[in-house]
Design a protein around this motif. Structure first.
Motif, PDB file in Angstrom:
ATOM      1  N   UNK A   2      16.529  97.812 -21.053  1.00 30.98           N
ATOM      2  CA  UNK A   2      15.686  96.646 -21.252  1.00 30.98           C
ATOM      3  C   UNK A   2      15.847  96.108 -22.668  1.00 30.98           C
ATOM      4  N   UNK A   3      16.130  94.836 -22.773  1.00 32.37           N
ATOM      5  CA  UNK A   3      16.207  94.172 -24.068  1.00 32.37           C
ATOM      6  C   UNK A   3      15.268  92.989 -24.056  1.00 32.37           C
ATOM      7  N   UNK A   4      14.919  92.507 -25.232  1.00 34.01           N
ATOM      8  CA  UNK A   4      14.078  91.323 -25.300  1.00 34.01           C
ATOM      9  C   UNK A   4      14.903  90.109 -24.900  1.00 34.01           C
ATOM     10  N   UNK A   5      14.246  88.967 -24.777  1.00 30.13           N
ATOM     11  CA  UNK A   5      14.898  87.755 -24.301  1.00 30.13           C
ATOM     12  C   UNK A   5      16.113  87.347 -25.128  1.00 30.13           C
ATOM     13  N   UNK A   6      16.067  87.585 -26.425  1.00 26.16           N
ATOM     14  CA  UNK A   6      17.159  87.130 -27.280  1.00 26.16           C
ATOM     15  C   UNK A   6      18.165  88.234 -27.577  1.00 26.16           C
ATOM     16  N   UNK A   7      18.109  89.359 -26.884  1.00 28.38           N
ATOM     17  CA  UNK A   7      19.093  90.402 -27.047  1.00 28.38           C
ATOM     18  C   UNK A   7      18.839  91.330 -28.210  1.00 28.38           C
ATOM     19  N   UNK A   8      17.639  91.307 -28.773  1.00 29.30           N
ATOM     20  CA  UNK A   8      17.317  92.214 -29.872  1.00 29.30           C
ATOM     21  C   UNK A   8      16.853  93.540 -29.302  1.00 29.30           C
ATOM     22  N   UNK A   9      17.362  94.642 -29.823  1.00 29.00           N
ATOM     23  CA  UNK A   9      16.871  95.946 -29.364  1.00 29.00           C
ATOM     24  C   UNK A   9      15.450  96.189 -29.863  1.00 29.00           C
ATOM     25  N   UNK A  10      14.704  96.927 -29.092  1.00 24.15           N
ATOM     26  CA  UNK A  10      13.327  97.242 -29.451  1.00 24.15           C
ATOM     27  C   UNK A  10      13.221  98.552 -30.214  1.00 24.15           C
ATOM     28  N   UNK A  11      14.249  99.374 -30.142  1.00 24.56           N
ATOM     29  CA  UNK A  11      14.211 100.659 -30.833  1.00 24.56           C
ATOM     30  C   UNK A  11      15.635 101.071 -31.222  1.00 24.56           C
ATOM     31  N   UNK A  12      15.699 102.147 -31.974  1.00 27.45           N
ATOM     32  CA  UNK A  12      16.968 102.665 -32.488  1.00 27.45           C
ATOM     33  C   UNK A  12      17.945 102.993 -31.358  1.00 27.45           C
ATOM     34  N   UNK A  13      17.461 103.669 -30.316  1.00 32.35           N
ATOM     35  CA  UNK A  13      18.344 104.063 -29.211  1.00 32.35           C
ATOM     36  C   UNK A  13      18.940 102.857 -28.501  1.00 32.35           C
ATOM     37  N   UNK A  14      18.156 101.812 -28.304  1.00 35.69           N
ATOM     38  CA  UNK A  14      18.679 100.589 -27.673  1.00 35.69           C
ATOM     39  C   UNK A  14      19.768  99.961 -28.534  1.00 35.69           C
ATOM     40  N   UNK A  15      19.586  99.998 -29.834  1.00 40.43           N
ATOM     41  CA  UNK A  15      20.569  99.411 -30.741  1.00 40.43           C
ATOM     42  C   UNK A  15      21.906 100.141 -30.634  1.00 40.43           C
ATOM     43  N   UNK A  16      21.855 101.461 -30.487  1.00 40.74           N
ATOM     44  CA  UNK A  16      23.086 102.242 -30.415  1.00 40.74           C
ATOM     45  C   UNK A  16      23.722 102.264 -29.031  1.00 40.74           C
ATOM     46  N   UNK A  17      23.011 101.816 -28.012  1.00 43.41           N
ATOM     47  CA  UNK A  17      23.554 101.851 -26.664  1.00 43.41           C
ATOM     48  C   UNK A  17      23.963 100.483 -26.150  1.00 43.41           C
ATOM     49  N   UNK A  18      23.581  99.422 -26.849  1.00 43.03           N
ATOM     50  CA  UNK A  18      23.872  98.069 -26.395  1.00 43.03           C
ATOM     51  C   UNK A  18      25.293  97.643 -26.689  1.00 43.03           C
ATOM     52  N   UNK A  19      25.631  96.450 -26.223  1.00 38.33           N
ATOM     53  CA  UNK A  19      26.988  95.934 -26.409  1.00 38.33           C
ATOM     54  C   UNK A  19      27.286  95.581 -27.868  1.00 38.33           C
ATOM     55  N   UNK A  20      26.256  95.343 -28.657  1.00 38.66           N
ATOM     56  CA  UNK A  20      26.435  95.002 -30.072  1.00 38.66           C
ATOM     57  C   UNK A  20      26.139  96.199 -30.978  1.00 38.66           C
ATOM     58  N   UNK A  21      26.350  97.404 -30.462  1.00 40.15           N
ATOM     59  CA  UNK A  21      26.007  98.625 -31.196  1.00 40.15           C
ATOM     60  C   UNK A  21      26.670  98.676 -32.569  1.00 40.15           C
ATOM     61  N   UNK A  22      27.914  98.275 -32.662  1.00 39.49           N
ATOM     62  CA  UNK A  22      28.610  98.348 -33.951  1.00 39.49           C
ATOM     63  C   UNK A  22      28.001  97.378 -34.964  1.00 39.49           C
TER      64      UNK A  22
END
Length: 164
Positions: A2-22
């Motif tokens: 689950x991501x917010x509407x604009x593709x921002x991660x809500x937590x650290x784990x989402x940031x590292x698992x998403x397509x923009x992780x790097x």
């Protein structure tokens, strides 16, 4: 995921698992570099009777003037865990009145002066703390061999009651 509407991660784990992780990892490392260069904390043992505040990452995608996107990560202390009289004594937030801005702008216009506006990226990191405040080390950014230590804050961080 689950991501917010604009593709921002809500937590650290989402940031590292998403397509923009790097991109998010680079933003977090940039924030860490800024925090370390400003000597925001020092590692220390947590004194008996003290508690270490929790923290979290806040992520933002900024639109630049040229239309490009800038990925920004901010470390935020969960200041709602602070207790008045223990972690802080008063809250003070200086603000400028709109009438003052109008007055300055009218003087500049009337006298034909040059006016320049600036933004300080690390403004909150310039506030020295008087209180003894501890924060947990950051997930996945803990110093090797010193994971049992906490951060004794020497500078103000976003989220603290005394930050503004």
């Amino acid at each position: 995921m689950l991501l917010t509407d604009v593709g921002k991660p809500e937590c650290y784990d989402e940031a590292y698992q998403g397509k923009d992780a790097s991109k998010w990892e680079l933003a977090m490392k940039d924030e860490m570099k800024s925090l370390i260069s400003n000597q925001t904390w020092e590692l220390a043992k947590l004194p008996e009777g003290k508690k270490a505040l929790q923290n979290k990452w806040v992520f933002q995608i900024k639109e630049e003037h040229d239309g490009s996107k800038r990925y920004k990560a901010r470390l935020v202390v969960k200041g709602f865990q602070q207790i008045e009289g223990i972690d802080y004594s008063e809250i003070f937030s200086p603000v400028v009145k709109l009438t003052t801005i109008r007055l300055v702008l009218s003087i500049v216009a009337a006298k034909g002066l040059y006016l320049e506006q600036l933004d300080v990226n690390t403004a909150f990191l310039h506030g020295d703390l008087e209180e003894e405040i501890y924060m947990q080390q950051l997930e996945r950014f803990a110093e090797d061999g010193k994971e049992e230590l906490v951060c004794r804050l020497t500078k103000s961080l976003y989220g603290l009651k005394q930050a503004p």
